[in-house]
Structure formats: structure tokens, C-alpha cells
Scaffold this motif. Structure first.
Motif, PDB file in Angstrom:
ATOM      1  N   ARG A  79       1.032 -21.160  19.988  1.00  0.00           N
ATOM      2  CA  ARG A  79       1.637 -19.993  20.223  1.00  0.00           C
ATOM      3  C   ARG A  79       3.195 -20.259  21.056  1.00  0.00           C
ATOM      4  NH1 ARG A  79      -0.443 -16.649  25.449  1.00  0.00           N
ATOM      5  NH2 ARG A  79       0.450 -18.656  26.490  1.00  0.00           N
ATOM      6  N   GLN A  80       3.334 -21.220  21.614  1.00  0.00           N
ATOM      7  CA  GLN A  80       4.559 -21.616  22.177  1.00  0.00           C
ATOM      8  C   GLN A  80       5.565 -22.113  21.132  1.00  0.00           C
ATOM      9  OE1 GLN A  80       5.625 -21.114  25.563  1.00  0.00           O
ATOM     10  NE2 GLN A  80       7.615 -21.590  24.663  1.00  0.00           N
ATOM     11  N   ALA A  81       4.680 -23.040  20.201  1.00  0.00           N
ATOM     12  CA  ALA A  81       5.663 -23.523  19.205  1.00  0.00           C
ATOM     13  C   ALA A  81       6.065 -22.476  18.147  1.00  0.00           C
ATOM     14  CB  ALA A  81       4.647 -24.439  18.256  1.00  0.00           C
ATOM     15  N   ILE A  82       5.211 -21.222  18.001  1.00  0.00           N
ATOM     16  CA  ILE A  82       5.888 -20.266  16.997  1.00  0.00           C
ATOM     17  C   ILE A  82       6.998 -19.576  17.563  1.00  0.00           C
ATOM     18  CG2 ILE A  82       5.103 -18.290  16.095  1.00  0.00           C
ATOM     19  CD1 ILE A  82       2.308 -19.143  15.768  1.00  0.00           C
ATOM     20  N   TRP A  83       6.718 -19.366  19.165  1.00  0.00           N
ATOM     21  CA  TRP A  83       7.783 -18.622  19.870  1.00  0.00           C
ATOM     22  C   TRP A  83       9.117 -19.386  19.767  1.00  0.00           C
ATOM     23  CZ3 TRP A  83       8.051 -14.310  22.973  1.00  0.00           C
ATOM     24  CH2 TRP A  83       9.292 -14.134  23.939  1.00  0.00           C
ATOM     25  N   ASP A  84       9.204 -20.859  19.932  1.00  0.00           N
ATOM     26  CA  ASP A  84      10.391 -21.478  20.147  1.00  0.00           C
ATOM     27  C   ASP A  84      10.807 -21.693  18.568  1.00  0.00           C
ATOM     28  OD1 ASP A  84       9.817 -22.324  22.732  1.00  0.00           O
ATOM     29  OD2 ASP A  84       9.023 -24.091  22.406  1.00  0.00           O
ATOM     30  N   ALA A  85      10.017 -21.789  17.742  1.00  0.00           N
ATOM     31  CA  ALA A  85      10.605 -21.930  16.299  1.00  0.00           C
ATOM     32  C   ALA A  85      11.251 -20.573  16.025  1.00  0.00           C
ATOM     33  CB  ALA A  85       9.539 -22.453  15.275  1.00  0.00           C
ATOM     34  N   ALA A  86      10.685 -19.408  16.269  1.00  0.00           N
ATOM     35  CA  ALA A  86      11.240 -18.146  15.912  1.00  0.00           C
ATOM     36  C   ALA A  86      12.342 -17.977  16.559  1.00  0.00           C
ATOM     37  CB  ALA A  86      10.189 -17.078  16.166  1.00  0.00           C
ATOM     38  N   HIS A  87      12.531 -18.379  17.800  1.00  0.00           N
ATOM     39  CA  HIS A  87      13.952 -17.872  18.303  1.00  0.00           C
ATOM     40  C   HIS A  87      14.899 -18.993  17.899  1.00  0.00           C
ATOM     41  CE1 HIS A  87      12.916 -15.129  21.792  1.00  0.00           C
ATOM     42  NE2 HIS A  87      11.862 -15.588  21.495  1.00  0.00           N
ATOM     43  N   ALA A  88      14.556 -20.253  17.567  1.00  0.00           N
ATOM     44  CA  ALA A  88      15.675 -20.963  17.060  1.00  0.00           C
ATOM     45  C   ALA A  88      16.165 -20.359  15.585  1.00  0.00           C
ATOM     46  CB  ALA A  88      14.920 -22.468  16.904  1.00  0.00           C
ATOM     47  N   ARG A  89      15.370 -20.211  14.948  1.00  0.00           N
ATOM     48  CA  ARG A  89      15.705 -19.513  13.530  1.00  0.00           C
ATOM     49  C   ARG A  89      16.499 -18.311  13.768  1.00  0.00           C
ATOM     50  NH1 ARG A  89      13.988 -20.770   8.624  1.00  0.00           N
ATOM     51  NH2 ARG A  89      14.312 -22.765   9.564  1.00  0.00           N
ATOM     52  N   ALA A  90      16.151 -17.286  14.737  1.00  0.00           N
ATOM     53  CA  ALA A  90      16.772 -16.221  14.938  1.00  0.00           C
ATOM     54  C   ALA A  90      18.421 -16.325  15.402  1.00  0.00           C
ATOM     55  CB  ALA A  90      16.215 -15.314  16.194  1.00  0.00           C
ATOM     56  N   ALA A  91      18.382 -17.446  16.493  1.00  0.00           N
ATOM     57  CA  ALA A  91      19.573 -17.943  16.819  1.00  0.00           C
ATOM     58  C   ALA A  91      20.439 -18.752  16.015  1.00  0.00           C
ATOM     59  CB  ALA A  91      19.564 -18.688  18.266  1.00  0.00           C
ATOM     60  N   GLY A  92      19.692 -19.093  14.787  1.00  0.00           N
ATOM     61  CA  GLY A  92      20.690 -20.093  13.919  1.00  0.00           C
ATOM     62  C   GLY A  92      20.615 -21.538  14.163  1.00  0.00           C
ATOM     63  N   ARG A  93      19.811 -21.907  15.220  1.00  0.00           N
ATOM     64  CA  ARG A  93      19.587 -23.335  15.687  1.00  0.00           C
ATOM     65  C   ARG A  93      18.642 -24.038  14.781  1.00  0.00           C
ATOM     66  NH1 ARG A  93      18.799 -20.766  20.621  1.00  0.00           N
ATOM     67  NH2 ARG A  93      16.399 -21.534  20.585  1.00  0.00           N
ATOM     68  N   PRO A  96      12.960 -26.825  16.719  1.00  0.00           N
ATOM     69  CA  PRO A  96      12.676 -28.102  17.738  1.00  0.00           C
ATOM     70  C   PRO A  96      11.696 -28.922  16.990  1.00  0.00           C
ATOM     71  CG  PRO A  96      12.581 -25.912  18.781  1.00  0.00           C
ATOM     72  CD  PRO A  96      12.695 -25.504  17.349  1.00  0.00           C
ATOM     73  N   ALA A  97      11.730 -30.213  16.962  1.00  0.00           N
ATOM     74  CA  ALA A  97      10.859 -30.940  16.246  1.00  0.00           C
ATOM     75  C   ALA A  97       9.284 -30.974  16.850  1.00  0.00           C
ATOM     76  CB  ALA A  97      11.577 -32.676  16.587  1.00  0.00           C
ATOM     77  N   GLY A  98       9.356 -30.942  18.187  1.00  0.00           N
ATOM     78  CA  GLY A  98       7.940 -30.589  18.689  1.00  0.00           C
ATOM     79  C   GLY A  98       7.303 -29.375  18.446  1.00  0.00           C
ATOM     80  N   ALA A  99       8.103 -28.280  18.048  1.00  0.00           N
ATOM     81  CA  ALA A  99       7.281 -27.011  17.634  1.00  0.00           C
ATOM     82  C   ALA A  99       7.014 -27.235  16.181  1.00  0.00           C
ATOM     83  CB  ALA A  99       8.393 -25.975  17.710  1.00  0.00           C
ATOM     84  N   VAL A 100       7.842 -27.912  15.265  1.00  0.00           N
ATOM     85  CA  VAL A 100       7.588 -28.228  14.041  1.00  0.00           C
ATOM     86  C   VAL A 100       6.086 -28.985  13.757  1.00  0.00           C
ATOM     87  CG1 VAL A 100       8.455 -29.349  11.995  1.00  0.00           C
ATOM     88  CG2 VAL A 100       9.715 -27.881  13.092  1.00  0.00           C
ATOM     89  N   ALA A 101       6.183 -30.171  14.788  1.00  0.00           N
ATOM     90  CA  ALA A 101       5.015 -30.928  14.671  1.00  0.00           C
ATOM     91  C   ALA A 101       3.782 -30.330  15.158  1.00  0.00           C
ATOM     92  CB  ALA A 101       5.291 -32.028  15.602  1.00  0.00           C
ATOM     93  N   THR A 102       3.797 -29.422  16.027  1.00  0.00           N
ATOM     94  CA  THR A 102       2.643 -28.490  16.375  1.00  0.00           C
ATOM     95  C   THR A 102       2.190 -27.669  15.656  1.00  0.00           C
ATOM     96  OG1 THR A 102       3.317 -28.849  18.802  1.00  0.00           O
ATOM     97  CG2 THR A 102       1.839 -27.090  18.356  1.00  0.00           C
TER      98      THR A 102
END
Length: 200
Positions: A79-93, A96-102
């Protein structure tokens, strides 16, 4: 069992609730609670809470194997990895490597297996149905979302201090709010008051 029928009712700990459609089941799952300042929104307190969420549609996966504490921990990590990845994509960043791995680790497990009923008119999930399979299915959906045509439509609500994230599946791609009844109406009210304040 359709994974494209999305949306859940979110409850504010201060009172009130509203329907929020994140546009993808994996993003709906990302809004079941969180860490730090989002801990007050936690809805997955026990393994049974995870089983209940997964049993609702979609994914409408009724567990035939009891959810374990380990699976609950894995679910919160995903859940946290999905959250982090979604926010990163929304912000154009960069993601996060940890989120991708999870996400990749969860997706590597066997997913839910669809199964037709005997009369061939409806479908469910072939038993045994385990939480790990449901998490794999959610992770795979997130991978498809991040790598597919809607990746650039992952957005954060434009409302003040609203961190809810969604994929804009509308045809014009003009969605700005988590829900019109919530942040959209608040913005309309603020704009109205600002205009009234400027009137002589």
C-alpha cells in the motif's frame, strides 16, 4: 469480480464520509490508511480487516485461506509503495527505488486465478484464495498503470491540503478533484466568496 469497477467510501476520522473513485483498484487500496500523519485513517488494523476489504468488490476476493499477520504487514508495505509511486508519478518525479522493488516483489507471487462457474455465466476466483494472490493482482495492476497509456493521468487532488491521488480516466482528461462533493464544492464556495468580497 471486474477489476475495472472502482471506488470506495472513505471515512474522515473527524466525521463524515464521501465516495472516492481513484480510477484503479490498486489506488483505491492505497487509500486504506497509512503511516505517520495518515495513521489516523488506518482501516487495516487486523488481518480480518484486510480480508474484509479484499472481499468487497472489486477485487471481490473472498479468502478461503485465513489472512496472516505477515500478509497484513506485506499488504501495508505494498500500500505504501503504491502511494509513494503514484505521488511521484503525479509530481513528475522519478519513482522511488524502494517502492518499485516492493511492487515488483508483490507482483512476483501467483495472482488470483479467474474461474467460470459451472453454467458459464459468471466468474469468480479459483480456490484456494489467499491474500498474497490478491496483493499480487493489485501490484500487477499498479505495474500496468505506471507503464501504460494512463501513466501521465495519475494526479493528486487540486484541493488545498488534499493528498488523495487518482488516475483521470475521463475522456477529456480534465478531472481535478478527488470528489466534486468534497474538494470540488469547497473550491467553488471559496471562489464564490472571493467574488462576493470583491463586489462593491
Amino acid at each position: 469480480m471486474r477489476m475495472n469497477a472502482t471506488g470506495r467510501v472513505l471515512h474522515d476520522p473527524k466525521g463524515g464520509s464521501f465516495r472516492f473513485d481513484a480510477g484503479a483498484v490498486c489506488l483505491d487500496f492505497a487509500h486504506t490508511g497509512g503511516e505517520g500523519q495518515y495513521a489516523i485513517f488506518e482501516s487495516l488494523h487486523e488481518p480480518a480487516d484486510l480480508a474484509e476489504w479484499l472481499a468487497q468488490g472489486p477485487p471481490a476476493a473472498v479468502m478461503t485461506v485465513t489472512v496472516t499477520a505477515h500478509e497484513l504487514t506485506a499488504a501495508k508495505a505494498l500500500r505504501q509503495a503504491i502511494w509513494d509511486a503514484a505521488h511521484a508519478r503525479a509530481a513528475g518525479r522519478p519513482l522511488p527505488a524502494g517502492a518499485v522493488a516492493t511492487i515488483n516483489r508483490a507482483a512476483a507471487a501467483a495472482p488470483l486465478i479467474p474461474e467460470l462457474t459451472a453454467d458459464g455465466t459468471t466468474a469468480g476466483w479459483a480456490p484456494p484464495v489467499r491474500a498474497t494472490q490478491a496483493l499480487s493482482t493489485l501490484a500487477r495492476e499498479m505495474i500496468e498503470l505506471l507503464s501504460g497509456p494512463l501513466a501521465q493521468r495519475i494526479r493528486e487532488c487540486a484541493g488545498d491540503n488534499c493528498p488523495l491521488v487518482f488516475v483521470d480516466t475521463s475522456r477529456p482528461g480534465a478531472r481535478r478533484w478527488c470528489a466534486m462533493e468534497r474538494c470540488g464544492n469547497r473550491q467553488k464556495l471559496r471562489a464564490l466568496r472571493a467574488r462576493q468580497a470583491m463586489d462593491p
